[in-house]
Motif scaffolding. Structure first.
Motif, PDB file in Angstrom:
ATOM      1  N   ARG A  58       0.812  -1.213   0.000  1.00  0.00           N
ATOM      2  CA  ARG A  58       0.000   0.000   0.000  1.00  0.00           C
ATOM      3  C   ARG A  58       0.846   1.264   0.000  1.00  0.00           C
ATOM      4  N   HIS A  78      -9.159   3.810   0.409  1.00  0.00           N
ATOM      5  CA  HIS A  78      -9.009   2.374   0.218  1.00  0.00           C
ATOM      6  C   HIS A  78     -10.100   1.842  -0.710  1.00  0.00           C
ATOM      7  N   ASP A 138      -8.175   3.677   6.354  1.00  0.00           N
ATOM      8  CA  ASP A 138      -9.551   3.393   5.959  1.00  0.00           C
ATOM      9  C   ASP A 138     -10.504   4.543   6.289  1.00  0.00           C
ATOM     10  N   THR A 183     -16.508   1.330   5.669  1.00  0.00           N
ATOM     11  CA  THR A 183     -15.487   0.367   5.270  1.00  0.00           C
ATOM     12  C   THR A 183     -15.983  -1.054   5.468  1.00  0.00           C
TER      13      THR A 183
END
Length: 221
Positions: A58, A78, A138, A183
């Motif tokens: 990431r 994300h 997130d 999320t």
């Protein structure tokens, strides 16, 4: 212009909802893919997004996406996170505010699970943000290009790239916006609503103790 950057790795199932939630407000959408094999890259070609290939991880993917972005403002999100209706107005109000070129913002954490355990996790994240000024990736990250460049951007590290950049931004330059970043709760459902947070907290403690992220990553995975 607002550039939206999403790192992906086999995210074909989650990505359409994330893109749908932001498409009308983003000046450009960049998907930084780390080598998907599930059709993620082909999917984005139908969703008005630019795909770039990036080293897996990431941190490296976010850094590559930012390098390719043309916007004065960057929004990192994300692939399994959907922004709540009203996020664009809140983001615009933040960007238009005084001295925000030297500030950054995140959204309010929420999970897409009606279970009581999910509300407990949301309360814990809210407490962590208010008392430790420590949101995770997130929750998204809205930051001006000027500030992003000034602090050195995302580091190409395998884990805790979000904690690393938040610590360099600093609590006094960070704001939590009220719209929710909804999320996926899948990782909590798989790992357990008790065991996964404990594992995350253990990994975070090791990171603050100076253990290299690639070493902690073995435990995290």
């Amino acid at each position: 212009m607002l550039s939206l950057i999403i790192p992906t790795l086999n995210a074909a199932e989650q990505l359409p909802a994330a893109l749908e939630s932001i498409q009308t407000a983003a000046g450009e959408i960049i998907v930084a893919d780390g080598g998907s094999t599930d059709g993620t890259q082909a999917l984005t070609s139908n969703l008005d997004a630019t795909v770039i290939n990036a080293p897996p991880g990431r941190g490296p993917q976010l850094a590559a996406g930012a390098k390719a972005a043309a916007g004065d403002w960057l929004l990192f999100l994300h692939a399994d996170t959907v922004l709540e209706t009203g996020w664009a107005d809140a983001a615009q109000a933040f960007m238009d505010g005084p001295n925000t070129q030297q500030k950054a913002a995140v959204f309010t954490f929420a999970l897409d699970d009606p279970a009581p355990q999910a509300r407990r996790i949301e309360r814990w994240v809210d407490w962590r943000c208010r008392n430790w000024a420590l949101p995770y990736g997130d929750q998204g990250l809205l930051i001006s290009r000027a500030l992003y460049d000034a602090i050195g951007g995302f580091k190409p590290i395998s884990l805790f790239e979000d904690v690393d950049i938040i610590r360099r931004i600093g609590a006094v330059r960070l704001e939590v916006l009220s719209p929710k970043a909804l999320t996926s709760a899948a990782r909590y459902q798989r790992g357990g609503y008790t065991l996964r947070p404990l594992r995350n907290l253990t990994c975070l403690s090791l990171y603050f103790a100076g253990i290299p992220p690639h070493v902690i990553g073995r435990l995290y995975r």
